[in-house]
Design a protein around this motif. Structure first.
Motif, PDB file in Angstrom:
ATOM      1  N   LEU A 143       0.692  -1.155   0.176  1.00 40.65           N
ATOM      2  CA  LEU A 143      -0.024   0.116  -0.016  1.00 40.65           C
ATOM      3  C   LEU A 143       0.869   1.293   0.016  1.00 40.65           C
ATOM      4  N   ALA A 144       2.125   1.007  -0.073  1.00 41.68           N
ATOM      5  CA  ALA A 144       2.917   2.324   0.327  1.00 41.68           C
ATOM      6  C   ALA A 144       2.824   3.012  -1.274  1.00 41.68           C
ATOM      7  N   ALA A 145       2.525   2.469  -2.371  1.00 43.69           N
ATOM      8  CA  ALA A 145       2.415   2.911  -3.851  1.00 43.69           C
ATOM      9  C   ALA A 145       1.274   3.946  -3.811  1.00 43.69           C
ATOM     10  N   GLU A 161       2.652   7.069  -1.727  1.00 44.24           N
ATOM     11  CA  GLU A 161       3.527   7.659  -2.633  1.00 44.24           C
ATOM     12  C   GLU A 161       2.653   8.539  -3.751  1.00 44.24           C
ATOM     13  N   ARG A 162       1.585   8.090  -4.254  1.00 45.80           N
ATOM     14  CA  ARG A 162       0.659   8.512  -5.166  1.00 45.80           C
ATOM     15  C   ARG A 162       0.401   9.913  -4.571  1.00 45.80           C
ATOM     16  N   SER A 163      -0.184   9.862  -3.406  1.00 42.45           N
ATOM     17  CA  SER A 163      -0.904  10.776  -2.734  1.00 42.45           C
ATOM     18  C   SER A 163      -0.134  12.128  -2.397  1.00 42.45           C
ATOM     19  N   LEU A 164       1.552  11.950  -2.708  1.00 41.71           N
ATOM     20  CA  LEU A 164       2.310  12.870  -2.315  1.00 41.71           C
ATOM     21  C   LEU A 164       2.116  14.256  -3.210  1.00 41.71           C
ATOM     22  N   VAL A 196      -3.686  15.998   3.043  1.00 42.87           N
ATOM     23  CA  VAL A 196      -3.450  14.626   2.386  1.00 42.87           C
ATOM     24  C   VAL A 196      -1.984  14.449   2.325  1.00 42.87           C
ATOM     25  N   ARG A 197      -1.308  15.118   1.606  1.00 42.77           N
ATOM     26  CA  ARG A 197       0.060  14.992   1.665  1.00 42.77           C
ATOM     27  C   ARG A 197       0.768  14.683   2.801  1.00 42.77           C
ATOM     28  N   GLY A 198       0.325  15.517   3.996  1.00 41.56           N
ATOM     29  CA  GLY A 198       1.182  15.153   5.086  1.00 41.56           C
ATOM     30  C   GLY A 198       0.748  13.669   5.604  1.00 41.56           C
ATOM     31  N   ALA A 199      -0.311  13.391   5.501  1.00 40.95           N
ATOM     32  CA  ALA A 199      -0.718  11.983   6.064  1.00 40.95           C
ATOM     33  C   ALA A 199       0.107  10.873   5.250  1.00 40.95           C
ATOM     34  N   ALA A 200       0.051  11.367   3.879  1.00 42.06           N
ATOM     35  CA  ALA A 200       0.864  10.352   2.970  1.00 42.06           C
ATOM     36  C   ALA A 200       2.216  10.130   3.420  1.00 42.06           C
ATOM     37  N   TRP A 218       6.424   6.688   6.126  1.00 46.13           N
ATOM     38  CA  TRP A 218       7.389   6.472   7.301  1.00 46.13           C
ATOM     39  C   TRP A 218       6.945   5.323   7.740  1.00 46.13           C
ATOM     40  N   ARG A 219       5.888   4.865   8.021  1.00 44.06           N
ATOM     41  CA  ARG A 219       5.436   3.673   8.839  1.00 44.06           C
ATOM     42  C   ARG A 219       5.674   2.548   7.867  1.00 44.06           C
ATOM     43  N   LEU A 220       5.604   2.518   6.496  1.00 50.26           N
ATOM     44  CA  LEU A 220       5.720   1.203   5.690  1.00 50.26           C
ATOM     45  C   LEU A 220       6.953   1.189   5.089  1.00 50.26           C
TER      46      LEU A 220
END
Length: 387
Positions: A326-328, A331-334, A341-345, A350-352
């Motif tokens: 799900l990291a993909a 990354e798309r949400s950056l 949204v970008r901050g949460a991404a 960081w977690r994944l």
């Protein structure tokens, strides 16, 4: 159904009996009465709550505190309240979804249609019938109005406010929507409901964020329902891991209540969970643009928080999923237009990602980030963010 919340034997020709019968015909599950021209202490409790700052960003609670202090503070002519309950009990275990980290957990009340519109419509129907039959003036309320409905429901005998501060019914557990009609009519009150929590504290123990500083007290600033629905910006880092896959609200304290063993599935079809909202895939939700969000949550209360706040929640859940695939999506949400949204991404990545992979991404993306808050997400030490 027990005697304290069932419709008690009464003169079937009385106004109260006729009103109750019409309310049940319209689809309400409970209808009871209380006076509103007597003193109560709910207003003082609300003032203490606001003074302690436990309402968080819900400024409307502070702004309307005086009107909420007592029903007659809002409408001086009111003499009685008709308090109505509508069961929204689920047909499934609301906590089961928490063991599926790649899917999103949406609160039971939001898996069907928005209850505000449905209940308000039924209240207006009942109010029109009431005025035609008995006269008098009236006002109808759902929970968006400045009226303390849970204390009112307790006084009317629909249930009692449990240690989780929500209304508990002996007949329907913790699954009741409330609506009220204030009227100038003089109506005979039903007896108030006694508290039946006893020594149980299951609802306090299960809370993922320790949002209850004491029984019968809630600090909204720590509550997942508040954090995922009311809070507009980034959710504080200290709570993100505890969100798990909860992306809209939290049912833990409600679902664990022992009184739910008497609950029934909602008879109102509009409150039944839509299949698409029972266990939606986080990967699909993360891709929602505004139009797709509005289409998916048409007629749902979820739509009120807007697409950006919702996708923010989804990305925190992705960060908690433990699913590197799900990291993909993160990354798309950056590249999302919304900073929240970008901050949460960033946090999800960081977690994944393993350290070197995250550091490479940081080196490539942080320099081009213009938002200060998102840059802070990039710079936050992994040891702090990981929770």
């Amino acid at each position: 159904m027990t005697t304290s919340t069932s419709e008690r034997p009464e003169d079937l020709t009385s106004p109260e009996s006729q009103i109750r019968a019409e309310a049940l015909r319209l689809g309400f599950d409970l209808c009871r009465f209380t006076r509103v021209d007597e003193a109560w202490n709910a207003g003082a409790r609300l003032a203490e709550y606001v003074a302690a700052g436990r309402h968080g960003e819900m400024a409307w609670l502070a702004e309307t505190a005086e009107r909420r202090a007592h029903p007659q503070a809002m409408w001086a002519d009111a003499r009685a309240a008709i308090v109505l309950g509508m069961n929204y009990g689920p047909d499934h275990d609301p906590l089961a979804i928490l063991s599926e980290p790649a899917k999103g957990a949406i609160s039971v009340y939001a898996q069907g249609d928005d209850y505000h519109e449905l209940i308000k419509g039924r209240l207006k129907q009942l109010g029109g019938w009431l005025q035609a039959r008995f006269g008098g003036a009236l006002k109808v309320f759902v929970d968006t109005a400045p009226l303390l409905e849970k204390p009112l429901a307790e006084r009317a005998g629909l249930g009692w406010q449990g240690k989780h501060t929500n209304l508990v019914s002996q007949a329907f557990g913790s699954w009741l929507f409330l609506g009220s009609i204030l009227t100038t009519l003089e109506l005979s009150p039903d007896p108030a409901e006694a508290n039946h929590c006893g020594t149980c504290h299951a609802c306090l123990d299960i809370c993922p964020t320790d949002a209850f500083p004491a029984p019968y007290q809630l600090d909204a600033r720590r509550c997942i329902s508040y954090l995922t629905i009311e809070l507009k910006g980034a959710i504080p880092r200290e709570f993100r891991a505890a969100l798990g896959n909860r992306i809209y609200g939290c049912d833990d304290c409600l679902a664990v209540c022992p009184w739910n063993k008497f609950a029934e599935t909602a008879r109102e079809a509009a409150f039944h969970a839509r299949d698409v909202l029972r266990a939606p895939a986080l990967a699909e939700l993360a891709r929602l643009d505004d139009a797709a969000f509005r289409a998916l949550f048409a007629k749902s209360p979820v739509k009120r928080i807007g697409r950006d706040r919702f996708v923010r929640n989804v990305l925190y859940a992705i960060g908690n999923s433990g699913e590197p695939v799900l990291a993909a999506e993160a990354e798309r949400s950056l590249d999302d237009p919304s900073p929240v949204v970008r901050g949460a991404a960033v946090w999800a990545l960081w977690r994944l990602l393993e350290g070197p992979a995250f550091d490479r991404l940081k080196a490539a993306r942080e320099p081009e980030e213009a938002d200060v808050a998102v840059r802070e997400e990039w710079q936050e030490p992994r040891s702090v963010v990981a929770g």
